[in-house]
Design a protein around this motif. Structure first.
Motif, PDB file in Angstrom:
ATOM      1  N   GLY A  97       4.748 -26.923  22.841  1.00  0.00           N
ATOM      2  CA  GLY A  97       5.728 -26.860  21.765  1.00  0.00           C
ATOM      3  C   GLY A  97       5.352 -25.977  20.590  1.00  0.00           C
ATOM      4  N   LEU A  98       4.264 -25.220  20.703  1.00  0.00           N
ATOM      5  CA  LEU A  98       3.824 -24.372  19.600  1.00  0.00           C
ATOM      6  C   LEU A  98       4.261 -22.932  19.841  1.00  0.00           C
ATOM      7  N   ARG A  99       4.950 -22.374  18.866  1.00  0.00           N
ATOM      8  CA  ARG A  99       5.341 -20.972  18.899  1.00  0.00           C
ATOM      9  C   ARG A  99       4.389 -20.169  18.016  1.00  0.00           C
ATOM     10  N   SER A 100       4.127 -18.927  18.401  1.00  0.00           N
ATOM     11  CA  SER A 100       3.182 -18.085  17.680  1.00  0.00           C
ATOM     12  C   SER A 100       3.730 -16.670  17.615  1.00  0.00           C
ATOM     13  N   ASN A 101       3.837 -16.120  16.394  1.00  0.00           N
ATOM     14  CA  ASN A 101       4.393 -14.787  16.206  1.00  0.00           C
ATOM     15  C   ASN A 101       3.697 -14.079  15.044  1.00  0.00           C
ATOM     16  N   CYS A 102       3.838 -12.768  15.018  1.00  0.00           N
ATOM     17  CA  CYS A 102       3.395 -11.957  13.878  1.00  0.00           C
ATOM     18  C   CYS A 102       4.599 -11.342  13.184  1.00  0.00           C
ATOM     19  N   ILE A 103       4.524 -11.245  11.877  1.00  0.00           N
ATOM     20  CA  ILE A 103       5.424 -10.404  11.101  1.00  0.00           C
ATOM     21  C   ILE A 103       4.614  -9.222  10.595  1.00  0.00           C
ATOM     22  N   SER A 104       5.162  -8.038  10.792  1.00  0.00           N
ATOM     23  CA  SER A 104       4.478  -6.805  10.381  1.00  0.00           C
ATOM     24  C   SER A 104       5.267  -6.167   9.243  1.00  0.00           C
ATOM     25  N   PRO A 105       4.863  -6.417   7.988  1.00  0.00           N
ATOM     26  CA  PRO A 105       5.603  -5.846   6.859  1.00  0.00           C
ATOM     27  C   PRO A 105       5.282  -4.368   6.654  1.00  0.00           C
ATOM     28  N   GLY A 106       6.262  -3.646   6.140  1.00  0.00           N
ATOM     29  CA  GLY A 106       5.996  -2.310   5.636  1.00  0.00           C
ATOM     30  C   GLY A 106       5.603  -2.396   4.171  1.00  0.00           C
ATOM     31  N   ALA A 107       5.875  -1.338   3.423  1.00  0.00           N
ATOM     32  CA  ALA A 107       5.604  -1.359   1.987  1.00  0.00           C
ATOM     33  C   ALA A 107       6.473  -2.427   1.339  1.00  0.00           C
ATOM     34  N   THR A 108       5.836  -3.419   0.752  1.00  0.00           N
ATOM     35  CA  THR A 108       6.550  -4.567   0.200  1.00  0.00           C
ATOM     36  C   THR A 108       6.293  -4.623  -1.296  1.00  0.00           C
ATOM     37  N   MET A 109       7.321  -4.375  -2.069  1.00  0.00           N
ATOM     38  CA  MET A 109       7.191  -4.265  -3.514  1.00  0.00           C
ATOM     39  C   MET A 109       7.370  -5.629  -4.169  1.00  0.00           C
ATOM     40  N   HIS A 110       6.404  -5.982  -5.004  1.00  0.00           N
ATOM     41  CA  HIS A 110       6.523  -7.200  -5.805  1.00  0.00           C
ATOM     42  C   HIS A 110       6.088  -6.883  -7.226  1.00  0.00           C
ATOM     43  N   GLU A 111       6.107  -7.895  -8.075  1.00  0.00           N
ATOM     44  CA  GLU A 111       5.962  -7.671  -9.507  1.00  0.00           C
ATOM     45  C   GLU A 111       4.686  -6.921  -9.870  1.00  0.00           C
ATOM     46  N   ARG A 112       3.561  -7.305  -9.266  1.00  0.00           N
ATOM     47  CA  ARG A 112       2.297  -6.651  -9.623  1.00  0.00           C
ATOM     48  C   ARG A 112       2.300  -5.193  -9.201  1.00  0.00           C
ATOM     49  N   LEU A 113       2.798  -4.912  -7.980  1.00  0.00           N
ATOM     50  CA  LEU A 113       2.821  -3.528  -7.512  1.00  0.00           C
ATOM     51  C   LEU A 113       3.798  -2.676  -8.319  1.00  0.00           C
ATOM     52  N   GLU A 114       4.893  -3.281  -8.754  1.00  0.00           N
ATOM     53  CA  GLU A 114       5.833  -2.539  -9.607  1.00  0.00           C
ATOM     54  C   GLU A 114       5.122  -2.021 -10.850  1.00  0.00           C
ATOM     55  N   ARG A 115       4.199  -2.835 -11.376  1.00  0.00           N
ATOM     56  CA  ARG A 115       3.460  -2.438 -12.576  1.00  0.00           C
ATOM     57  C   ARG A 115       2.366  -1.427 -12.257  1.00  0.00           C
ATOM     58  N   GLU A 116       1.699  -1.590 -11.118  1.00  0.00           N
ATOM     59  CA  GLU A 116       0.476  -0.843 -10.845  1.00  0.00           C
ATOM     60  C   GLU A 116       0.699   0.506 -10.168  1.00  0.00           C
ATOM     61  N   LEU A 117       1.731   0.628  -9.329  1.00  0.00           N
ATOM     62  CA  LEU A 117       1.903   1.852  -8.559  1.00  0.00           C
ATOM     63  C   LEU A 117       2.601   2.927  -9.373  1.00  0.00           C
ATOM     64  N   ASP A 118       2.103   4.152  -9.279  1.00  0.00           N
ATOM     65  CA  ASP A 118       2.768   5.258  -9.965  1.00  0.00           C
ATOM     66  C   ASP A 118       3.960   5.735  -9.139  1.00  0.00           C
ATOM     67  N   ASP A 119       4.777   6.600  -9.733  1.00  0.00           N
ATOM     68  CA  ASP A 119       6.015   7.048  -9.086  1.00  0.00           C
ATOM     69  C   ASP A 119       5.724   7.825  -7.806  1.00  0.00           C
ATOM     70  N   GLU A 120       4.642   8.596  -7.804  1.00  0.00           N
ATOM     71  CA  GLU A 120       4.299   9.365  -6.599  1.00  0.00           C
ATOM     72  C   GLU A 120       4.008   8.447  -5.421  1.00  0.00           C
ATOM     73  N   THR A 121       3.260   7.369  -5.676  1.00  0.00           N
ATOM     74  CA  THR A 121       2.944   6.420  -4.607  1.00  0.00           C
ATOM     75  C   THR A 121       4.194   5.706  -4.126  1.00  0.00           C
ATOM     76  N   LYS A 122       5.065   5.325  -5.047  1.00  0.00           N
ATOM     77  CA  LYS A 122       6.313   4.672  -4.648  1.00  0.00           C
ATOM     78  C   LYS A 122       7.162   5.600  -3.793  1.00  0.00           C
ATOM     79  N   GLN A 123       7.224   6.882  -4.160  1.00  0.00           N
ATOM     80  CA  GLN A 123       8.004   7.828  -3.369  1.00  0.00           C
ATOM     81  C   GLN A 123       7.394   8.009  -1.980  1.00  0.00           C
TER      82      GLN A 123
END
Length: 262
Positions: A188-214
């Protein structure tokens, strides 16, 4: 960027779920699981930050507690599972989400990467996932239906000239996921992976420059926005729910089309 408010069902009512690793994606997981009715244990080494998130969930009517968790320490993983079982009567789901990012210098390939950085990446990103899986399996298998989700990365299969240790660890996590899926599906146990791409959250919004975001925008097929923790949380909530009860052994990309699989 337009507002993005997920549609929330109550598919996880009464379930107990441990989120191993807070921060941007981890906090999003905890909030989504609680919004869908789960009792959530949020574990992180930064326990004060985890408690802040848990308190906010409770203030909004959800059920959540925080615990100090170093997933790469066997006793710490076991204690987090024990807390979930003691407080909420068992464990229905586990999402392992923490990571070390010491292997991020683009100057380092297999010849240049210090072995201390390689070892630390393996300790946290692979051994830690293994230990958390071992700690949680008995409690998960005690349920008629349960689910474990691992956070992976496109690095596991993309073939990059950088992040060699990180890629090796994530490929190992995907192998671990398939082993768990193959060995325990009949129980009865299911097992899976989620593979995220670039995932923007509050800290990264502050830390990443525009070039990196692009640069992050350039990687994905979807150009209207970058990924958000809500995107990962929505997929994990499905995999934790009975609506996802026929999905196991899969690596699911939530990356805007960075990796296209069969």
């Amino acid at each position: 960027m337009p507002d993005h408010k997920p549609l929330i069902a109550k598919r996880l009512q009464g379930k107990s779920i441990l989120v191993a690793g807070g921060g941007g994606i981890g906090n999003g997981l905890a909030r989504r699981f609680a919004a869908e009715g789960a009792n959530v244990v949020l574990g992180d080494m930064a326990v004060d930050a985890a408690e802040k998130t848990a308190r906010d969930i409770r203030d909004h009517g959800g059920s959540a507690i925080a615990v100090e968790l170093d997933g790469a320490v066997e006793s710490s993983a076991a204690a987090a599972v024990s807390l979930a079982c003691e407080r909420f009567g068992g464990l229905d789901g586990l999402h392992i989400n923490f990571a070390s990012f010491v292997d991020q210098d683009p100057a380092n390939g297999v010849l240049e990467l210090p072995m201390t950085d390689f070892d630390e990446t393996m300790r946290v990103n692979l051994r830690g996932y293994y230990l958390c899986t071992r700690a949680a399996l008995p409690a998960l298998l005690a349920r008629e239906s349960s689910s474990i989700v691992f956070t992976s990365s496109p690095a596991a299969c993309k073939g990059e000239p950088v992040r060699v240790a990180y890629a090796i660890a994530k490929a190992g996590v995907e192998a671990l996921m398939r082993h768990v899926a193959a060995r325990y599906a009949e129980r009865g146990l299911r097992s899976n992976c989620i593979s995220p791409g670039a995932t923007m959250h509050e800290r990264l919004e502050r830390e990443l420059d525009d070039e990196t975001k692009q640069f992050c925008y350039s990687l994905a097929l979807i150009k209207s926005r970058l990924g958000r923790p809500d995107d990962i949380a929505a997929m994990s909530a499905l995999l934790m729910s009975e609506e996802g009860s026929y999905i196991t052994g899969q690596v699911i990309g939530v990356d805007g089309g960075v990796i296209m699989r069969r």
